[in-house]
Scaffold this active site. Structure first.
Site, PDB file in Angstrom:
ATOM      1  N   LYS A  99     -16.041   0.739  -7.183  1.00 52.23           N
ATOM      2  CA  LYS A  99     -15.668   0.800  -5.764  1.00 52.23           C
ATOM      3  C   LYS A  99     -15.167   2.179  -5.409  1.00 52.23           C
ATOM      4  CE  LYS A  99     -11.068   1.221  -6.198  1.00 52.23           C
ATOM      5  NZ  LYS A  99     -10.322   2.383  -5.738  1.00 52.23           N
TER       6      LYS A  99
ATOM      7  N   ASP B  34      -7.841  -4.790  -7.253  1.00 52.03           N
ATOM      8  CA  ASP B  34      -9.223  -4.467  -6.888  1.00 52.03           C
ATOM      9  C   ASP B  34     -10.243  -5.485  -7.397  1.00 52.03           C
ATOM     10  OD1 ASP B  34      -8.313  -2.053  -5.798  1.00 52.03           O
ATOM     11  OD2 ASP B  34      -8.561  -1.003  -7.706  1.00 52.03           O
TER      12      ASP B  34
HETATM   13  O1  C5P Z   1      -3.213  -4.205  -9.248  1.00 48.80           O
HETATM   14  P1  C5P Z   1      -3.490  -3.182 -10.290  1.00 48.80           P
HETATM   15  O2  C5P Z   1      -3.241  -3.701 -11.685  1.00 48.80           O
HETATM   16  O3  C5P Z   1      -4.827  -2.546 -10.171  1.00 48.80           O
HETATM   17  O4  C5P Z   1      -2.442  -2.037 -10.052  1.00 48.80           O
HETATM   18  C1  C5P Z   1      -2.213  -1.041 -11.009  1.00 48.80           C
HETATM   19  C2  C5P Z   1      -0.952  -0.275 -10.615  1.00 48.80           C
HETATM   20  O5  C5P Z   1      -1.208   0.507  -9.439  1.00 48.80           O
HETATM   21  C3  C5P Z   1       0.235  -1.140 -10.264  1.00 48.80           C
HETATM   22  O6  C5P Z   1       0.972  -1.475 -11.397  1.00 48.80           O
HETATM   23  C4  C5P Z   1       1.008  -0.259  -9.318  1.00 48.80           C
HETATM   24  O7  C5P Z   1       1.753   0.700 -10.029  1.00 48.80           O
HETATM   25  C5  C5P Z   1      -0.086   0.501  -8.572  1.00 48.80           C
HETATM   26  N1  C5P Z   1      -0.461  -0.157  -7.303  1.00 48.80           N
HETATM   27  C6  C5P Z   1       0.435  -0.118  -6.233  1.00 48.80           C
HETATM   28  N2  C5P Z   1       0.084  -0.709  -5.046  1.00 48.80           N
HETATM   29  C7  C5P Z   1      -1.107  -1.319  -4.896  1.00 48.80           C
HETATM   30  C8  C5P Z   1      -2.028  -1.365  -5.970  1.00 48.80           C
HETATM   31  C9  C5P Z   1      -1.676  -0.757  -7.158  1.00 48.80           C
HETATM   32  O8  C5P Z   1       1.522   0.428  -6.337  1.00 48.80           O
HETATM   33  N3  C5P Z   1      -1.419  -1.875  -3.727  1.00 48.80           N
END
Ligand code: C5P
Length: 306
Positions: A16, A146
Site C-alpha cells: 500500500k 494496515d
Molecule cells: O498497527 P501497527 O502494528 O502497524 O502499528 C505499528 C506502530 O506504528 C504502532 O506500534 C505505533 O507506534 C505506530 N502507529 C501509530 N498510529 C497509527 C498506526 C501506527 O502511532 N495510527
C-alpha cells in the site's frame, strides 16, 4: 524436514501507499488518529500455506528486498494471523507458511500487513472456514492498522488508527516508480518524532480535493492533491532522503511522495511509458533499487491451489 501434509493455497497481497496521510495527536492507547487514503500498488508478497503439525515460516525474496529484518517464526505477523484465525474458529490447526516477498521490509509499504492479510485468506480457503468478510476485517484490524486495507485493496479511506476502511471511487489508472532504500525506517520511531516536530496537530481529515481528483481519474489533479503529514519527521530522521526527493523531481515525475512512514520514495507517472522514463532518470542518478508499478490493484486474492 517439512511436516507438510496435503494441499497448498497461495494468496497474493499488495503493498500500500498513502495518497493522503493525515495524522492527529496521539490517543490514550499511544496510536495516532489517522485520516488516510490508501492505494494498493502492483508490488506483492505471495503467501503459500499448507497444513502442518507445527507453525513455521520460511521467507524468500525478490532481489530488491533485504530479508535481514524479517522476524522469526513466533514473532512473524503471518503466524500471528494464522493463530488468530484458528482461535476465532476454535480449531487446533497449524500450518507451514512460505512467504515470497516482493514488498520491501520496513519500507513504509505495509509488507508485513500484506503477509498477515494473505495468510488469513489462504488459511480460510485451505481449511474451508468460510469466515465472513466482516469477521476477516475484524481479525485483520487486531493484527495491525494496515492489515484490513491489504484485504480490501483498490483505493480506500482509512480512519481510526487506519484500520477502519471504506472503498473510495477511483476512476484513474496510475503508475508509480517506487524508489527503495537500503536502510529501513522504524514506523514507531517516525510517529514518535512526528509528536516532537508537530506537537499540536489539527484533527486529521481527508481533503475533498483528493476525493475529486480520484473521481476524475486525472493524474495532473492527483499530482496536486497528494500529502503526507509524516514526511517532515521522516526527512528529519533521514536527511539523505532529500536527495532522492530532489532526484525524483529532476526525473520528470508528476509528483514526489514519501510512502507511509518511509523510507520508500514514490514518483507519480501518468502511464507505463512515462514511468519507464522516470525510472530511467532515477537509474541515471544512481538509484538502482526501484520498481515501476501500476495502481490501483486488487487486495489479497487466491492465485494458486495445489
Ligand atoms: O498497527 P501497527 O502494528 O502497524 O502499528 C505499528 C506502530 O506504528 C504502532 O506500534 C505505533 O507506534 C505506530 N502507529 C501509530 N498510529 C497509527 C498506526 C501506527 O502511532 N495510527
Amino acid at each position: 524436514m517439512s511436516t507438510r501434509t496435503g494441499d497448498a493455497v497461495t494468496v497474493r497481497a499488495p503493498a500500500k501507499i498513502n495518497l493522503h496521510l493525515g495524522v492527529g495527536a496521539p490517543r490514550g492507547d499511544g496510536f495516532h488518529p489517522l485520516a488516510t487514503v490508501y492505494q494498493a500498488v502492483g508490488l506483492y508478497d505471495d503467501v503459500t500455506v499448507s497444513t502442518a503439525e507445527h507453525w513455521s515460516v520460511e521467507v524468500v525474496a525478490d532481489p530488491h528486498v533485504d530479508l535481514a529484518q524479517v522476524p522469526a517464526t513466533e514473532d512473524n505477523i503471518a503466524v500471528q494471523a494464522g493463530r488468530a484465525l484458528a482461535d476465532h474458529h476454535g480449531v487446533a490447526l497449524a500450518a507451514q507458511i512460505e512467504i515470497h516477498k516482493g514488498i520491501p521490509v520496513a519500507g513504509g509499504m505495509a509488507g508485513g500487513s500484506a503477509d498477515a492479510a494473505a495468510t488469513l485468506v489462504a488459511l480460510d480457503r485451505l481449511w474451508d472456514l468460510q469466515t465472513s468478510d466482516d469477521d476477516l476485517l475484524m481479525i485483520a484490524a487486531r493484527l495491525g492498522s494496515d492489515v484490513p486495507f491489504a484485504l480490501l485493496g483498490g483505493t480506500a479511506v482509512g480512519l481510526g488508527r487506519g484500520e477502519q476502511v471504506e472503498p473510495l471511487t477511483d476512476n484513474g489508472h496510475y503508475w508509480w516508480v517506487a524508489v527503495f532504500n537500503d536502510t529501513g525506517l522504524s514506523t514507531p520511531e517516525v510517529y514518535r518524532h512526528y509528536d516532537v516536530v508537530c506537537p499540536e496537530p489539527p484533527a486529521p481529515c481527508v481533503p475533498d480535493r483528493l476525493r475529486e481528483a480520484l473521481v476524475s481519474g486525472d493524474v495532473s489533479l492527483l499530482a496536486t492533491a497528494l500529502h503526507n503529514d509524516l514526511a517532515p519527521a521522516a526527512l528529519d530522521l533521514r536527511p539523505d532522503l532529500r536527495e532522492t526527493v530532489a532526484d525524483g523531481e529532476a526525473s520528470g515525475a508528476r509528483a514526489v511522495l514519501l510512502s507511509g512512514s518511509g523510507p520508500t520514495i514514490l514518483l507519480l507517472a501518468a502511464d507505463a511509458e512515462e514511468a519507464r522514463t522516470v525510472a530511467g532518470g532515477m537509474r541515471a542518478r544512481g538509484h538502482e533499487r526501484l520498481a515501476a508499478v501500476p495502481a490501483p490493484v486488487h487486495g489479497a486474492h487466491v492465485v494458486r491451489l495445489a
